[in-house]
Design a protein around this motif. Structure first.
Motif, PDB file in Angstrom:
ATOM      1  N   SER A 501      -8.306 -41.658  33.740  1.00 26.22           N
ATOM      2  CA  SER A 501      -8.295 -42.812  32.841  1.00 26.22           C
ATOM      3  C   SER A 501      -8.500 -44.524  33.999  1.00 26.22           C
ATOM      4  CB  SER A 501      -6.797 -42.910  32.557  1.00 26.22           C
ATOM      5  OG  SER A 501      -6.002 -43.204  33.231  1.00 26.22           O
ATOM      6  N   ARG A 502      -8.985 -45.198  33.671  1.00 28.55           N
ATOM      7  CA  ARG A 502      -9.735 -46.974  34.116  1.00 28.55           C
ATOM      8  C   ARG A 502      -8.277 -46.758  34.421  1.00 28.55           C
ATOM      9  NH1 ARG A 502     -13.028 -48.907  36.704  1.00 28.55           N
ATOM     10  NH2 ARG A 502     -14.488 -48.129  34.568  1.00 28.55           N
ATOM     11  N   ALA A 505      -8.102 -44.931  38.131  1.00 28.70           N
ATOM     12  CA  ALA A 505      -9.656 -45.470  38.883  1.00 28.70           C
ATOM     13  C   ALA A 505      -9.756 -46.093  39.856  1.00 28.70           C
ATOM     14  CB  ALA A 505     -10.901 -45.328  37.552  1.00 28.70           C
ATOM     15  N   ARG A 513     -15.450 -44.283  44.828  1.00 29.63           N
ATOM     16  CA  ARG A 513     -15.965 -45.121  43.489  1.00 29.63           C
ATOM     17  C   ARG A 513     -17.864 -44.849  43.010  1.00 29.63           C
ATOM     18  NH1 ARG A 513     -12.117 -50.446  44.310  1.00 29.63           N
ATOM     19  NH2 ARG A 513      -9.849 -49.010  44.062  1.00 29.63           N
ATOM     20  N   ARG A 517     -17.763 -42.066  36.901  1.00 26.79           N
ATOM     21  CA  ARG A 517     -18.987 -42.182  36.102  1.00 26.79           C
ATOM     22  C   ARG A 517     -17.890 -42.701  34.454  1.00 26.79           C
ATOM     23  NH1 ARG A 517     -24.275 -38.402  33.710  1.00 26.79           N
ATOM     24  NH2 ARG A 517     -21.737 -36.976  33.530  1.00 26.79           N
ATOM     25  N   SER A 518     -18.332 -43.744  34.293  1.00 25.57           N
ATOM     26  CA  SER A 518     -17.042 -44.272  33.015  1.00 25.57           C
ATOM     27  C   SER A 518     -17.570 -43.939  31.864  1.00 25.57           C
ATOM     28  CB  SER A 518     -17.626 -45.916  32.839  1.00 25.57           C
ATOM     29  OG  SER A 518     -16.755 -46.394  32.298  1.00 25.57           O
ATOM     30  N   GLY A 520     -17.095 -44.484  28.980  1.00 22.18           N
ATOM     31  CA  GLY A 520     -16.338 -45.361  27.945  1.00 22.18           C
ATOM     32  C   GLY A 520     -15.498 -44.860  26.735  1.00 22.18           C
ATOM     33  N   GLU A 532     -10.795 -45.981  27.607  1.00 17.90           N
ATOM     34  CA  GLU A 532     -11.268 -46.024  28.865  1.00 17.90           C
ATOM     35  C   GLU A 532     -11.092 -44.815  29.763  1.00 17.90           C
ATOM     36  OE1 GLU A 532     -14.838 -47.764  32.034  1.00 17.90           O
ATOM     37  OE2 GLU A 532     -12.579 -48.894  31.367  1.00 17.90           O
ATOM     38  N   LEU A 534     -13.278 -41.685  32.880  1.00 15.15           N
ATOM     39  CA  LEU A 534     -14.076 -41.911  33.700  1.00 15.15           C
ATOM     40  C   LEU A 534     -14.206 -40.878  34.080  1.00 15.15           C
ATOM     41  CD1 LEU A 534     -12.575 -44.419  34.071  1.00 15.15           C
ATOM     42  CD2 LEU A 534     -14.403 -44.721  35.922  1.00 15.15           C
ATOM     43  N   ALA A 556     -25.080 -45.536  31.427  1.00 14.86           N
ATOM     44  CA  ALA A 556     -24.336 -47.087  31.355  1.00 14.86           C
ATOM     45  C   ALA A 556     -24.868 -47.743  30.015  1.00 14.86           C
ATOM     46  CB  ALA A 556     -24.025 -47.541  32.247  1.00 14.86           C
TER      47      ALA A 556
END
Length: 598
Positions: A501-502, A505, A513, A517-518, A520, A532, A534, A556
């Motif tokens: 999860s964000r 991250a 980092r 890769r996000s 969304g 969100e 990743l 992205a």
């Protein structure tokens, strides 16, 4: 250089060849006699000393006489017999002050402060009594013209007893130091050995000159084939280096036969050069003490030996009970991790109750074997069971090395807590994936390699005890836990191996980092609010990371368009990604969502 009689320093007079009495060899090596060294260049002094002292005993222990005809020769004798009790020393030998120089060498260079020194001189004018007594570290002064046999014997007895008392104090001080050191960690195995060794040194100091001893615990009969060979638990004197060695390698066969006699019911076996004592404390196990040095013990000495063996046996029993308790605790921890209970800030498990809880932030990791149910359909249950245990044998250490606490095994999955935070959780996940890759290479499976899916989330949780009074268990309850489980499940949808999860991250190593890769905001099963996610690409091979980096901008843009529900734009962007990297399963899934409007 020659002495006044024309004799070289290196020459030894013929009468001095027999420089020491020759007692029984076993007694000589046993340390069971008081060693007395006579240094004088007059052969008549040697003869008189031998006649006066050869049958003398001090407190029931005989003397062992050694002779030297010069100070130079005396140095060799002293080097060979550093444990001598008394030195009867002439002053004038190869030089007028040869004896005094020997005293300086012995006290200052050899640092031998134990041996008692009685100075004997036939020329008092060359070594005045007051000047010598105040200027040199000697203990008595005799003028040869005034020495009678009785006076000589009195000086020897006084000197040997002074040595005995000084030696006893020194040994007991060293033993007491060991005892004090050992009491700080009394129940460590090495500390128990140190404690018994320190006490044994003190006991040996009281029984001088029997300062070499061995203590061990034996069963009856000794060395029975079904029993382990006893080892030395404590030792002193010349046996100090034998600690931990098998007894049969330390004591010779004759002594061991006496040990068997003692264990058979004799209790004590006292020989001319050693003694063996065993004590019945109940049961087959009996402590045994071997004392180097002959002669029967006095009543008070026997009481000291008995007390030591009884207390040592009790200490060993207590240590065994403590060790069993620790083993039970370690066994308990295999089912309920102590570290998990400690999260409740409860150091005493006996005081943990249902309802005890604590709120805190924590990272939660779920891992699961992909398609394991389908794999099990083709395997016998014992083979499934064996495979899981082989897998967890490599996964478990990876998690624990990064301070993970395994909360539950969920069949083909695991729930893991990371109180230390997200960074440790991600490092553990990457270590697990690397271990699985090695497992697949080393152990090819008929149904193909194992694939692991891992999800990590970070947030507030409640750590507490659930259940009832007779059956309770620690657990972690919160939306954070459910979210981590749903993130892991989403690996099956996307074909990924590690999703975070964000919240996770934000705390990972900055060097990673670029390998995130996000994806969304994702609507996870059972949640009203999207999360969100990743994808962590750090564990992917270098070629895969390079392809993902090449399509990062288009990916992205596609994710942003899909979030705005601009499906045409999202379709165009994800089509670019799939054309450039057909193996990107996430882009293929998002392309399907964009084209269908899902």
């Amino acid at each position: 250089m020659h002495d006044p009689q024309g004799r070289s320093d290196d020459d030894a007079p013929a009468w001095a060849e027999d420089r020491e009495d020759t007692p029984d060899p076993a007694a000589e090596t046993s340390g069971g006699r008081w060693k007395v060294i006579v240094v004088d260049d007059d052969p008549s002094v040697h003869s008189v000393s031998r006649l006066a002292l050869q049958r003398l005993t001090v407190d029931g222990v005989p003397l062992q006489l050694h002779f030297a005809a010069s100070a130079r020769e005396a140095r060799d004798v002293l080097d060979d017999h550093g444990d001598a009790a008394l030195l009867l020393l002439d002053v004038v030998m190869e030089s007028d002050d040869a004896g005094l120089r020997l005293v300086d060498w012995l006290r200052r260079e050899r640092i031998n402060t134990m041996i008692r020194i009685v100075l004997r001189t036939g020329q008092p004018g060359l070594a005045p009594e007051m000047e010598v007594m105040t200027g040199y570290d000697i203990n008595d002064y005799l003028a040869k013209t005034e020495v009678t046999t009785q006076r000589l014997i009195t000086s020897v007895i006084a000197g040997v007893r002074a040595y005995r008392d000084l030696r006893t104090i020194t040994i007991q001080r060293a033993g007491l130091h060991k005892v004090i050191e050992a009491t700080s960690t009394l129940f460590d195995a090495r500390s128990l050995e140190q404690l018994l060794g320190g006490i044994l040194e003190q006991v040996s100091g009281l029984l001088l000159p029997r300062e070499s001893s061995v203590f061990f615990v034996a069963r009856r009969p000794l060395f029975e084939p079904t029993e382990a060979t006893p080892t030395v638990i404590a030792a002193s004197g010349r046996f100090s280096a034998a600690l931990g060695q098998p007894v049969h390698e330390v004591l010779d066969a004759t002594v061991l036969r006496d040990v068997e006699r003692s264990l058979a019911g004799l209790g004590s076996v006292e020989r001319g050069d050693y003694s063996v004592y065993s004590f019945d404390l109940g049961g087959d196990v009996r402590p045994v003490l071997y004392l180097d040095g002959g002669g029967a013990l006095e009543n008070w000495e026997r009481q000291v030996v008995s007390l030591f063996c009884a207390n040592a046996g009790m200490a060993l029993r207590n240590h065994r009970l403590y060790a069993e308790r620790e083993q039970w605790l370690r066994a308990f921890e295999r089912f309920v991790p102590k570290s998990l209970v400690h999260l409740l800030q409860k150091n005493d498990l006996r005081r943990v109750e249902v309802g005890d809880h604590l709120a805190r932030d924590m990272s939660i990791l779920f891992l699961d074997i992909a398609s394991f149910t389908a794999r099990c359909e083709t395997m016998a249950p014992p083979a499934v069971f064996e495979l899981l245990n082989r897998l967890y044998a490599i996964v478990g250490p990876c998690l624990e090395q990064h301070r993970g606490i395994i909360d539950k095994y969920l069949g083909d999955g695991v729930m893991v807590l990371f109180p230390s935070g997200p960074r440790e959780a991600v490092e553990a996940a990457l270590a697990v994936l690397a271990a699985i890759d090695r497992f697949n290479l080393e152990t090819p499976l008929p149904d193909g390699p194992l694939v692991m899916g891992i999800g990590v989330h970070h947030g507030p949780v409640i750590v507490g005890m659930v259940g009832h009074a007779r059956r309770m268990a620690p657990t972690v309850i919160a939306d954070t836990v459910n979210t981590a489980a749903r993130i892991q499940e989403y690996n099956r949808v996307l074909g990924t191996t590690l999703l975070v999860s964000r919240a996770v991250a934000e705390s990972v190593d900055p060097a990673w980092r670029s390998a995130l890769r996000s994806l969304g905001p994702i609507a996870l099963r059972g949640r009203t609010q999207p999360v969100e996610l990743l994808e962590v690409l750090a564990a992917a091979p270098a070629p895969v990371r390079e392809r993902r980096a090449a399509t990062a901008a288009s990916f992205a843009a596609g994710v942003a368009a899909l979030d705005r529900q601009e499906f045409a734009a999202a379709t165009a962007r994800f089509t670019e990604v799939v054309d450039a990297d057909p193996d990107d399963t996430v882009a293929r899934h998002f392309l399907y969502c964009a084209t269908t409007g899902a």
